[in-house]
Design a protein around this motif. Structure first.
Motif, PDB file in Angstrom:
ATOM      1  N   GLU A  36      26.859  44.207  32.359  1.00 27.86           N
ATOM      2  CA  GLU A  36      27.759  43.713  33.411  1.00 27.86           C
ATOM      3  C   GLU A  36      28.365  44.882  34.183  1.00 27.86           C
ATOM      4  OE1 GLU A  36      30.665  41.382  31.332  1.00 27.86           O
ATOM      5  OE2 GLU A  36      29.893  39.489  32.097  1.00 27.86           O
ATOM      6  N   PHE A  37      28.870  45.825  33.435  1.00 25.67           N
ATOM      7  CA  PHE A  37      29.524  46.977  34.066  1.00 25.67           C
ATOM      8  C   PHE A  37      28.526  47.725  34.945  1.00 25.67           C
ATOM      9  CE2 PHE A  37      31.710  51.118  34.127  1.00 25.67           C
ATOM     10  CZ  PHE A  37      32.974  50.671  34.481  1.00 25.67           C
ATOM     11  N   PHE A  38      27.297  47.867  34.424  1.00 30.17           N
ATOM     12  CA  PHE A  38      26.246  48.560  35.176  1.00 30.17           C
ATOM     13  C   PHE A  38      25.921  47.799  36.464  1.00 30.17           C
ATOM     14  CE2 PHE A  38      21.717  49.212  36.058  1.00 30.17           C
ATOM     15  CZ  PHE A  38      21.734  50.582  36.284  1.00 30.17           C
ATOM     16  N   ILE A  39      25.780  46.472  36.341  1.00 27.99           N
ATOM     17  CA  ILE A  39      25.499  45.653  37.536  1.00 27.99           C
ATOM     18  C   ILE A  39      26.619  45.846  38.565  1.00 27.99           C
ATOM     19  CG2 ILE A  39      25.264  43.294  38.424  1.00 27.99           C
ATOM     20  CD1 ILE A  39      24.262  42.488  35.623  1.00 27.99           C
ATOM     21  N   ALA A  40      27.844  45.837  38.072  1.00 24.41           N
ATOM     22  CA  ALA A  40      28.986  45.924  38.981  1.00 24.41           C
ATOM     23  C   ALA A  40      28.993  47.229  39.748  1.00 24.41           C
ATOM     24  CB  ALA A  40      30.287  45.768  38.197  1.00 24.41           C
ATOM     25  N   ILE A  41      28.631  48.350  39.078  1.00 25.67           N
ATOM     26  CA  ILE A  41      28.707  49.624  39.813  1.00 25.67           C
ATOM     27  C   ILE A  41      27.446  49.894  40.602  1.00 25.67           C
ATOM     28  CG2 ILE A  41      30.425  50.770  38.335  1.00 25.67           C
ATOM     29  CD1 ILE A  41      28.124  52.148  36.922  1.00 25.67           C
ATOM     30  N   THR A  42      26.349  49.123  40.352  1.00 24.02           N
ATOM     31  CA  THR A  42      25.141  49.355  41.152  1.00 24.02           C
ATOM     32  C   THR A  42      25.034  48.375  42.305  1.00 24.02           C
ATOM     33  OG1 THR A  42      23.923  48.069  39.521  1.00 24.02           O
ATOM     34  CG2 THR A  42      23.792  50.479  39.358  1.00 24.02           C
ATOM     35  N   LEU A 115      40.982  34.668  47.417  1.00 23.25           N
ATOM     36  CA  LEU A 115      40.461  36.013  47.666  1.00 23.25           C
ATOM     37  C   LEU A 115      38.997  36.031  48.072  1.00 23.25           C
ATOM     38  CD1 LEU A 115      42.093  37.916  44.660  1.00 23.25           C
ATOM     39  CD2 LEU A 115      43.038  37.413  46.909  1.00 23.25           C
ATOM     40  N   GLY A 116      38.277  34.911  47.869  1.00 15.36           N
ATOM     41  CA  GLY A 116      36.865  34.907  48.199  1.00 15.36           C
ATOM     42  C   GLY A 116      36.143  35.997  47.422  1.00 15.36           C
ATOM     43  N   PHE A 117      35.185  36.668  48.066  1.00 12.17           N
ATOM     44  CA  PHE A 117      34.453  37.723  47.365  1.00 12.17           C
ATOM     45  C   PHE A 117      35.052  39.099  47.634  1.00 12.17           C
ATOM     46  CE2 PHE A 117      31.353  34.266  47.226  1.00 12.17           C
ATOM     47  CZ  PHE A 117      31.159  34.237  45.855  1.00 12.17           C
ATOM     48  N   THR A 118      36.361  39.164  47.510  1.00 11.31           N
ATOM     49  CA  THR A 118      37.027  40.458  47.456  1.00 11.31           C
ATOM     50  C   THR A 118      37.800  40.476  46.143  1.00 11.31           C
ATOM     51  OG1 THR A 118      39.033  39.637  48.507  1.00 11.31           O
ATOM     52  CG2 THR A 118      37.340  40.507  49.953  1.00 11.31           C
ATOM     53  N   ARG A 119      38.185  41.661  45.708  1.00 10.99           N
ATOM     54  CA  ARG A 119      38.970  41.725  44.474  1.00 10.99           C
ATOM     55  C   ARG A 119      40.021  42.818  44.598  1.00 10.99           C
ATOM     56  NH1 ARG A 119      36.563  46.271  41.929  1.00 10.99           N
ATOM     57  NH2 ARG A 119      34.363  46.441  42.472  1.00 10.99           N
ATOM     58  N   PRO A 120      41.096  42.681  43.803  1.00 16.20           N
ATOM     59  CA  PRO A 120      42.125  43.715  43.868  1.00 16.20           C
ATOM     60  C   PRO A 120      41.581  45.046  43.340  1.00 16.20           C
ATOM     61  CG  PRO A 120      42.582  42.144  42.110  1.00 16.20           C
ATOM     62  CD  PRO A 120      41.443  41.596  42.884  1.00 16.20           C
ATOM     63  N   HIS A 121      42.164  46.144  43.799  1.00 19.55           N
ATOM     64  CA  HIS A 121      41.757  47.461  43.319  1.00 19.55           C
ATOM     65  C   HIS A 121      42.427  47.720  41.976  1.00 19.55           C
ATOM     66  CE1 HIS A 121      40.499  51.593  43.397  1.00 19.55           C
ATOM     67  NE2 HIS A 121      41.748  51.954  43.111  1.00 19.55           N
ATOM     68  N   LEU A 122      41.599  47.854  40.924  1.00 19.16           N
ATOM     69  CA  LEU A 122      42.156  47.997  39.577  1.00 19.16           C
ATOM     70  C   LEU A 122      41.489  49.167  38.865  1.00 19.16           C
ATOM     71  CD1 LEU A 122      42.007  44.220  38.649  1.00 19.16           C
ATOM     72  CD2 LEU A 122      44.101  45.540  38.986  1.00 19.16           C
ATOM     73  N   ALA A 194      46.832  38.233  46.394  1.00 15.83           N
ATOM     74  CA  ALA A 194      45.977  38.892  45.406  1.00 15.83           C
ATOM     75  C   ALA A 194      46.801  39.312  44.190  1.00 15.83           C
ATOM     76  CB  ALA A 194      45.292  40.100  46.036  1.00 15.83           C
ATOM     77  N   GLY A 195      47.975  39.904  44.455  1.00 15.95           N
ATOM     78  CA  GLY A 195      48.855  40.292  43.359  1.00 15.95           C
ATOM     79  C   GLY A 195      49.307  39.076  42.571  1.00 15.95           C
ATOM     80  N   GLY A 196      49.710  38.013  43.305  1.00 15.33           N
ATOM     81  CA  GLY A 196      50.173  36.800  42.649  1.00 15.33           C
ATOM     82  C   GLY A 196      49.132  36.252  41.694  1.00 15.33           C
ATOM     83  N   LEU A 259      35.099  42.862  38.469  1.00 20.04           N
ATOM     84  CA  LEU A 259      33.737  43.240  38.845  1.00 20.04           C
ATOM     85  C   LEU A 259      33.223  42.574  40.114  1.00 20.04           C
ATOM     86  CD1 LEU A 259      32.087  43.168  35.291  1.00 20.04           C
ATOM     87  CD2 LEU A 259      33.206  45.077  36.449  1.00 20.04           C
ATOM     88  N   ILE A 260      33.532  41.273  40.279  1.00 15.62           N
ATOM     89  CA  ILE A 260      32.924  40.533  41.390  1.00 15.62           C
ATOM     90  C   ILE A 260      33.608  40.872  42.716  1.00 15.62           C
ATOM     91  CG2 ILE A 260      32.778  38.215  42.402  1.00 15.62           C
ATOM     92  CD1 ILE A 260      31.934  37.147  39.726  1.00 15.62           C
ATOM     93  N   GLY A 261      32.791  41.053  43.748  1.00 15.10           N
ATOM     94  CA  GLY A 261      33.330  41.199  45.094  1.00 15.10           C
ATOM     95  C   GLY A 261      33.672  42.625  45.472  1.00 15.10           C
ATOM     96  N   LYS A 262      34.099  42.772  46.710  1.00 12.89           N
ATOM     97  CA  LYS A 262      34.419  44.086  47.246  1.00 12.89           C
ATOM     98  C   LYS A 262      35.875  44.414  46.930  1.00 12.89           C
ATOM     99  CE  LYS A 262      34.227  45.094  51.546  1.00 12.89           C
ATOM    100  NZ  LYS A 262      34.119  44.661  52.921  1.00 12.89           N
ATOM    101  N   ALA A 263      36.123  45.629  46.433  1.00 11.15           N
ATOM    102  CA  ALA A 263      37.501  46.012  46.115  1.00 11.15           C
ATOM    103  C   ALA A 263      38.308  46.120  47.398  1.00 11.15           C
ATOM    104  CB  ALA A 263      37.518  47.328  45.362  1.00 11.15           C
ATOM    105  N   LEU A 264      39.515  45.563  47.372  1.00 11.99           N
ATOM    106  CA  LEU A 264      40.389  45.607  48.562  1.00 11.99           C
ATOM    107  C   LEU A 264      40.961  47.010  48.760  1.00 11.99           C
ATOM    108  CD1 LEU A 264      42.362  42.285  48.105  1.00 11.99           C
ATOM    109  CD2 LEU A 264      40.785  42.803  49.961  1.00 11.99           C
TER     110      LEU A 264
END
Lengths: 264, 685
Positions: A36-42, A115-122, A194-196, A259-264
């Protein structure tokens, strides 16, 4: 009747194979998490991430939570017998988990609605570390339950204590490391939707981890006092199934938040 | 006998005295606090709603104390009050320690977070106080508890924790009737205001016009939610009392969970009504964001009360499903279960799962107010439509939760009084499940005008119209069952027939709301109000009364008076038809719902006056019903046999039902509804 049922019950756990099976499942879970982690970063394919998560959940639900026990042939008619009560309790527990899954499902849907296909920066490393802690805790929980079924009380106490410590590490990691860091990075409780939703999902999950830890304390205490036997340890099974359920939720929430989506 | 009845009369007199003292004490306390906080006395303080609520709370406490002493519900309420105060003080102390404001006389004294946390602690404290958690606490400590708990004889057992499903069923039913009266009283209050255009009545009860409008909004909102909780408790009462008897079980699968499910609803009701003391709320029972984020603190009590009551619904449903799956008598295969059991399972599938979503939506809105989490705030990336999706995902299927058991009662009773087999048993059984499952896919028909994505409208329109298919199956079955039957019409059957007619009107007025093009006109008008009340009366109120008239002899060994029952029916039915048809009429002509005043030029005044009179007549008929109950309960036991000549197993044993139900398990050997077929047998006792 009761005797036959008990021996069948013991047989499903009654060998060292059960311990080995738990280990194999854990290795597969760890491998899939790495994938999963590999998929997320590739390529961050949502499809592949979903397939990996579903595979993991399937394995936990079948091998660690032994959902198949719900369908086990049960011709016990004496409603005051232990066998009948355990089978009924098991059904009740699963119905409760089904209900609880709707809360987590609702937040999961809300996350994609907002958030759709974006995600918070974590912090990715931190996310992977707490996820691993929870996954390893599930392995030890399964081991503890199996050891109890095999009559190894000492092993049960050790494995369950490790589960407890890993669960505590997860809880503290999320609440006292991940949350302050997210707030520091600008992902505040009241700053954005997103924070909420991040704090709602992790908070509700953390609350369930906390209740799971309380159940673990109860079975540790009563196991210490020798109140459980290989034949009679419904409380251990219930706490274990609940603990794995909390893990199952995180198997969905980890990719949804990290993992999913583009980091905000 | 004479001795015990004179003792209970003595208790009742003491209870009423204590009620009076408690009410006056609470009122004086409230006025005293107001005077102390604002630093001067004003005679309008005697009209403060919060003080009156405090008075009612202490009065209720006094009433039960006078009746019971320090026992059961009294302990629970005392614990709830103390727990609430402890929670409030804890949060206030933490806020003080952090240097935050913790006292604001203009906003009910304490910070909103303190009130919410206090109310939550109060609910848990109630459960601990009443004793609903005692056995579980013992289990956690590894102590064993006995399987069977014997109840104290007499009426006291109804006021404390009992594990007997029949006692719990009656506790549910009586609480439901109490809330029905409260919700009805709210309706009468705002119905008087609506009898004429302009503001005349609520302004008398309040110091100024804004307060009158706020009171109208709160009463209208509370009428909705109190009735909904009342209905949920009512169906839980019917299900709890009857399903174990119908399937031949000694009790529910989890008796302690059953008691917990009932008792958790009591503090929930207290919290819910407490909202009136904290400024009420003006959102209607839907509690939509973003209006909810600006409402008074009362809305938090509304959210929390519903959230807590939700656990009653969820855990009751869990228990019911487990009971039906695990505890049926020998020979009772799926297609030999009574229709009411099928309907209860269908209802429970919805309650078990979907209830979590209204809980989540309310929780998110609570958190938005408490912590500023901007889920529904567009300026910060939130989405108010999300609230509506989550809310209606439960709240539409919820109406099937309300009506399915009622429709089950209709199918259960029709063959008994038509002396004919139920027509199309299998189809009727599956239609309940069908309605429940399709019900999960229709929620967005409440949102055609909300601004959600337009492409969602048509699929939700079709899925909604699809509900008419399984519902139509039920109607065909009822009509065909009546066809050429030897129909008898005692009071229960009257209510069944009345229910069918009224539910038909509710059903037929549904498709215009489901169809997008017409809904754009009808949305938020009295047409919807008329439609909704028809479905609720036809699907719940009429069958609920039918069930009470029918099974009252089973529970008590006494039959309700037929003459008074007929008065009840013949007063309620035409009045209700006037009410609902006039609602639909003014709705079609453009009368908006949820408003306190309307333009006299619309010409609705006489119609509204007629509706108000009809509402009072309905209330009068319910008063007759209550009188009938009291009168019958005071009479000696007369009906111990099979009063209605039914085939169902609960009527084959003496009434009132023995404590542990059937002495010997029965076996199902035939079809449940083969009335009038010679030689057919359903159960072998």
């Amino acid at each position: 009747m009761t005797h036959a049922h008990t021996s069948q019950h013991a047989a499903s756990h009654g060998s060292k194979d059960a311990l080995f099976q738990g280990l194999v499942i854990f290795v597969l879970l760890a491998f899939l998490t790495a994938v999963e982690f590999f998929i997320a970063i590739t390529n961050a394919s949502v499809l592949l991430l979903s397939v990996a998560a579903l595979l993991k959940v399937g394995m936990v639900v079948y091998y660690y939570m032994h959902i198949y026990k719900l369908l086990e042939e049960d011709d016990e008619h004496d409603h005051s017998s232990f066998a009948w009560k355990v089978a009924t309790n098991r059904l009740g527990l699963w119905l409760f988990l089904l209900s609880d899954a709707f809360v987590f499902g609702g937040m999961f849907v809300a996350r994609f609605n907002l958030l759709g296909f974006t995600r918070p920066h974590l912090n990715q490393e931190l996310g992977l570390i707490v996820t691993s802690a929870l996954l390893i805790s599930s392995f030890f929980m399964n081991r503890g339950e199996t050891q109890m079924a095999l009559g190894d009380r000492k092993g049960f106490l050790i494995s369950t204590s490790i589960t407890f410590l890993l669960g505590l590490a997860f809880l503290l990691g999320v609440v006292f490391v991940e949350w302050p860091e997210a707030i520091h990075e600008g992902l505040t409780v009241d700053g954005s939707a997103a924070g909420g939703i991040f704090f709602l999902m992790t908070g509700m999950h953390a609350f369930h981890v906390l209740t799971g830890l309380i159940f673990l304390l109860v079975i540790l205490r009563n196991g210490w006092l020798g109140l459980y036997s290989p034949e009679r340890h419904w409380a251990v099974e219930a706490a274990a199934v609940y603990w794995h359920f909390v893990d199952v939720v995180w198997i969905f929430y980890y990719p949804a938040l990290y993992l999913i989506g583009k980091a905000l | 006998m004479t001795q015990s009845s004179s003792t209970s009369t003595g208790n009742l007199n003491r209870a009423l005295l204590f009620f009076l003292i408690g009410t006056l004490l609470g009122l004086a306390l409230g006025v005293g606090l107001h005077t102390a906080i604002s630093g001067g006395f004003n005679t309008t303080y005697w009209m403060d709603i919060p003080s009156w609520m405090l008075g009612l709370l202490l009065g209720t406490l006094g009433f039960f104390y006078g009746l019971l002493g320090y026992y059961g519900i009294v302990r629970g309420l005392v614990f709830q009050v103390v727990g609430t105060l402890a929670g409030i003080l804890l949060v206030s102390a933490i806020r003080a320690a952090l240097g935050l404001s913790f006292f604001d006389p203009a906003k009910f004294g304490f910070h909103e977070g303190a009130w919410v946390f206090g109310a939550l602690v109060g609910a848990v404290a109630f459960l601990a106080g009443v004793g609903a958690l005692t056995d579980w606490w013992k289990w956690a400590k590894g102590e064993a508890t006995s399987d069977h708990h014997e109840d104290v004889p007499g009426w006291r057992k109804y006021f404390g924790v009992s594990l007997d499903h029949k006692v719990i069923g009656i506790q549910y039913t009586v609480t439901s009737l109490l809330l029905l009266s409260v919700g009805g009283l709210f309706a009468l209050l705002f119905r008087v205001e609506l009898a004429e255009s302009g503001l005349q009545f609520l302004t008398v009860l309040t110091p100024d016009q804004t307060a009158a409008l706020n009171l109208y909004n709160s009463l209208m909102s509370l009428h909705g939610i109190v009735m909904i909780i009342s209905i949920l408790l009512g169906i839980a009462g019917v299900i709890n009392y009857l399903v174990p008897l119908l399937i031949g079980a000694a009790d529910m699968a989890f008796p302690r969970l059953n008691a917990f499910s009932f008792w958790v609803a009591v503090p929930a009701a207290v919290i819910l009504l407490g909202s009136l003391g904290l400024g009420g709320f003006d959102t209607g029972w839907t509690g939509y964001a973003p209006l909810a984020t600006r409402a008074p603190i009362g809305i938090q009590m509304f959210y929390l009360g519903v959230w807590v009551a939700g656990w009653s619904s969820i855990l009751g449903a869990l228990n019911l499903i487990a009971t039906v799956l695990r505890m049926r008598a020998r020979g009772m295969t799926a297609f030999r279960m009574p229709i009411l059991v099928w309907a209860s399972v269908a209802t429970s599938i919805i309650s078990l799962t979907a209830t979590q979503l209204i809980g989540l939506s309310f929780q998110m809105s609570m958190f938005e107010r408490l912590f500023g989490m901007p889920f529904f705030n567009v300026a910060k990336g939130g989405n108010p439509i999300l609230f509506q999706h989550l809310f209606w995902f439960y709240s539409h299927p919820a109406v099937y939760v309300f009506v399915l058991p009622g429709l089950g009662v209709i199918s259960e009773l029709l063959p008994v009084f038509a002396r004919k087999p139920l027509f199309g048993y299998r189809w009727v059984a599956l239609s309940s499940i069908g309605i429940a499952l399709v019900g999960f896919l229709v929620w967005a028909h409440h949102m055609f005008t909300s601004g959600m994505n337009e492409y969602l409208r048509v699929p939700f329109m079709y899925s909604t119209l699809l509900v008419a298919v399984p519902t139509g199956v039920k109607f065909f079955s009822w009509v065909a069952t009546l066809w050429k039957g030897k129909i008898e019409a005692p009071t229960p059957m009257l209510f069944v027939l009345g229910g069918i007619v009224v539910f038909l009107m509710g059903g037929l007025s549904g498709p215009p709301n489901a169809t997008v093009s017409t809904d754009l006109h009808l949305h938020d008008t009295y047409f919807i109000v008329g439609h909704f009340h028809s479905t609720m009366f036809g699907g719940y109120v009429f069958p609920f009364f039918a069930a009470i008239y029918y099974w009252f002899p089973k529970a008590t060994g006494k039959r309700l008076d037929e003459t008074l029952g007929k008065w009840h029916f013949w007063l309620m039915t035409p009045s209700f038809l006037v009410l609902t048809l006039f609602m639909m009429r003014v709705g079609l002509l453009g009368m908006r719902r949820r408003i306190a005043d309307y333009d006299p030029m619309l010409g609705f005044d006489p119609w509204h006056l007629a509706m108000t009179i009809a509402a009072f007549l309905i209330a009068l008929s319910v008063v007759i019903f209550f009188y009938n109950m009291v009168k019958t309960l005071r009479s000696p036991v007369t009906e111990t046999g099979n009063v209605w000549n039914s085939r169902s197993p609960e009527w084959q044993v003496p009434s009132p039902m023995p404590a542990h139900n059937y002495e010997k398990e029965f076996e199902v050997v035939g079809e449940p509804y083969d009335y009038g077929l010679p030689g057919s047998v359903y159960v072998k006792m």
